[in-house]
Design a protein around this motif. Structure first.
Motif, short mmCIF file in Angstrom:
data_model
loop_
_atom_site.label_atom_id
_atom_site.label_comp_id
_atom_site.label_asym_id
_atom_site.label_seq_id
_atom_site.Cartn_x
_atom_site.Cartn_y
_atom_site.Cartn_z
N PRO A 188 -26.40 -33.08 19.74
CA PRO A 188 -27.33 -31.95 19.64
C PRO A 188 -26.90 -30.88 18.64
O PRO A 188 -27.72 -30.08 18.20
CB PRO A 188 -27.38 -31.40 21.06
CG PRO A 188 -26.18 -31.96 21.76
CD PRO A 188 -25.89 -33.27 21.11
N ARG A 189 -25.62 -30.84 18.29
CA ARG A 189 -25.18 -29.84 17.31
C ARG A 189 -25.83 -30.07 15.95
O ARG A 189 -26.03 -29.13 15.19
CB ARG A 189 -23.66 -29.84 17.18
CG ARG A 189 -23.18 -28.83 16.14
CD ARG A 189 -21.76 -28.39 16.32
NE ARG A 189 -21.58 -27.68 17.58
CZ ARG A 189 -20.44 -27.10 17.94
NH1 ARG A 189 -19.39 -27.18 17.13
NH2 ARG A 189 -20.34 -26.47 19.09
N ILE A 190 -26.18 -31.33 15.65
CA ILE A 190 -26.79 -31.62 14.34
C ILE A 190 -28.09 -30.85 14.14
O ILE A 190 -28.22 -30.11 13.17
CB ILE A 190 -26.98 -33.15 14.15
CG1 ILE A 190 -25.61 -33.82 13.97
CG2 ILE A 190 -27.88 -33.44 12.96
CD1 ILE A 190 -25.65 -35.33 13.98
N PRO A 191 -29.08 -30.98 15.04
CA PRO A 191 -30.30 -30.19 14.85
C PRO A 191 -30.07 -28.68 14.97
O PRO A 191 -30.77 -27.90 14.33
CB PRO A 191 -31.26 -30.70 15.93
CG PRO A 191 -30.40 -31.40 16.93
CD PRO A 191 -29.21 -31.92 16.17
N LEU A 238 -24.52 -26.60 2.97
CA LEU A 238 -23.55 -26.59 4.07
C LEU A 238 -22.13 -26.81 3.55
O LEU A 238 -21.19 -26.12 3.97
CB LEU A 238 -23.91 -27.68 5.09
CG LEU A 238 -25.12 -27.39 5.99
CD1 LEU A 238 -25.57 -28.64 6.72
CD2 LEU A 238 -24.78 -26.28 7.00
N HIS A 239 -21.98 -27.76 2.64
CA HIS A 239 -20.65 -28.03 2.08
C HIS A 239 -20.17 -26.88 1.20
O HIS A 239 -19.00 -26.48 1.25
CB HIS A 239 -20.69 -29.34 1.28
CG HIS A 239 -20.79 -30.55 2.15
ND1 HIS A 239 -21.05 -31.81 1.65
CD2 HIS A 239 -20.67 -30.71 3.49
CE1 HIS A 239 -21.08 -32.69 2.64
NE2 HIS A 239 -20.85 -32.04 3.77
N ASN A 297 -16.05 -24.91 10.30
CA ASN A 297 -16.08 -25.71 9.07
C ASN A 297 -16.34 -27.18 9.36
O ASN A 297 -17.07 -27.85 8.62
CB ASN A 297 -14.75 -25.57 8.32
CG ASN A 297 -14.63 -24.22 7.62
OD1 ASN A 297 -15.61 -23.52 7.42
ND2 ASN A 297 -13.41 -23.87 7.24
N GLN A 298 -15.73 -27.69 10.43
CA GLN A 298 -15.90 -29.11 10.75
C GLN A 298 -17.37 -29.45 10.99
O GLN A 298 -17.88 -30.45 10.47
CB GLN A 298 -15.08 -29.49 12.00
CG GLN A 298 -13.57 -29.37 11.81
CD GLN A 298 -13.03 -28.04 12.30
OE1 GLN A 298 -13.68 -27.00 12.10
NE2 GLN A 298 -11.87 -28.06 12.94
N LEU A 343 -19.53 -32.05 8.62
CA LEU A 343 -20.03 -33.29 9.24
C LEU A 343 -21.56 -33.32 9.32
O LEU A 343 -22.17 -34.37 9.13
CB LEU A 343 -19.40 -33.48 10.62
CG LEU A 343 -17.88 -33.72 10.59
CD1 LEU A 343 -17.32 -33.74 12.01
CD2 LEU A 343 -17.56 -35.03 9.89
N VAL A 344 -22.17 -32.17 9.60
CA VAL A 344 -23.64 -32.13 9.61
C VAL A 344 -24.17 -32.32 8.19
O VAL A 344 -25.19 -33.00 7.98
CB VAL A 344 -24.17 -30.83 10.24
CG1 VAL A 344 -25.68 -30.72 10.07
CG2 VAL A 344 -23.81 -30.78 11.73
#
Length: 332
Positions: free
Chosen positions: A38-41, A90-91, A113-114, A118-119
């Motif tokens: 769920p962190r992705i959305p 994001l990067h 940062n992680q 990763l997202v």
């Protein structure tokens, strides 16, 4: 006065393509979902819903429409372009240790940062899934090459940004990678999906390339002469972050021995003191590098307009011509 005459070109383009853009937004929300993480959305929505002009997907839709495309896949390609762009943001915010994006705290500040890295990786992967769906090897080659060029440009900037040996040709290579590559891919694939002829596809590529270069030069110039309320960042941020952008590159090229010592201390060695930004601005004014940078931006905008002149007459074409003028009007 007609409301359209006072709207900004990208707003007129967005209004004209509103139905397509709504479909792009729906597709983005569908594809940024994750059943297991769920962190992705959460992270993606923070950036995607923050606004922004959505200029790159608009360019894809505009190019396809101008070339007479009436299928469904321009929406997939526009979403692909936006996913690639969002992944790079994001990067970039992690690499630059940024704390603000579009007037809001960055994802790396709100999460970590992680999560941002990763997202961003997830969005890159999603973009590659999306770009396969039209079933065009040519489209996949253009967009995958753009993704590689963007990454290459960012790495080149790491080594070039604080090296006074960096000249205008290296700077151009950097901004072609980090900015113009996605602009030109966005316009080019719009023509390809519409089966435009080779000359028209090349014209679309050339327009996107020149527009992207003008866009980035203007951004770099505004860092030294923009207003915080307009640009969303403080005047001189690039100087404080020791980024060797075009106004400074031009000043270094004209520097005498004393001036060069100043640039070595502040940019290469990073030993900055109170008053250094004002001194740097004074050197740029002395050598006329701000006006010379503005002239370069205007020249690239003119190249964009010349390129797109080869395309058939269309309401969208007029908006894209106005867009090239608008990109550089921010520095007039």
């Amino acid at each position: 006065m007609n409301i359209e005459t006072i709207m900004k070109p990208h707003d007129r383009l967005a209004a004209y393509l509103a139905e397509d853009m709504e479909r792009v937004g729906t597709l983005i929300r569908e594809r940024m979902a994750s059943e297991h993480a769920p962190r992705i959305p959460e992270v993606t929505a923070h950036l995607v819903e923050a606004g922004g002009k959505r200029l790159r997907p608009l360019l894809t839709l505009a190019a396809a429409r101008m070339c007479g495309y009436d299928g469904p896949y321009h929406v997939h390609l526009a979403a692909t372009v936006e996913f690639i762009h969002t992944a790079t943001l994001l990067h970039d915010d992690v690499v630059d240790e940024s704390q603000q994006r579009r007037g809001r705290p960055t994802a790396n500040l709100l999460w970590d940062n992680q999560s941002s890295v990763l997202v961003g990786d997830y969005l890159f992967a999603r973009s590659f899934q999306l770009m396969t769906e039209p079933g065009s090897m040519r489209v996949m080659r253009i967009l995958s090459n753009a993704a590689a060029t963007i990454a290459e440009g960012e790495v080149l900037q790491l080594t070039a940004a604080q090296n006074l040996a960096t000249d205008e040709s290296v700077y151009l290579q950097v901004i072609r990678g980090k900015t113009a590559a996605l602009f030109s891919a966005a316009t080019e694939v719009g023509g390809v999906i519409a089966d435009a002829d080779d000359a028209q596809v090349q014209a679309l590529f050339d327009y996107g390339d020149a527009l992207g270069i003008a866009f980035q030069i203007v951004d770099d110039l505004l860092d030294y002469q923009g207003e915080t309320g307009t640009t969303g960042k403080n005047v001189g941020d690039d100087f404080r972050e020791r980024k060797l952008t075009l106004p400074v590159i031009k000043a270094v090229a004209k520097a005498d021995a004393e001036e060069r010592t100043f640039w070595v201390r502040t940019i290469e060695k990073g030993r900055q003191e109170d008053g250094d930004l004002d001194h740097a601005l004074g050197l740029m004014r002395k050598h006329g590098t701000l006006s010379a940078t503005q002239a370069d931006a205007l020249s690239w905008a003119a190249k964009a307009k010349i390129a797109i002149d080869l395309l058939p007459q269309h309401d969208v074409k007029d908006m894209l011509l106005d867009l090239a003028d608008y990109v550089v009007s921010r520095i007039s």
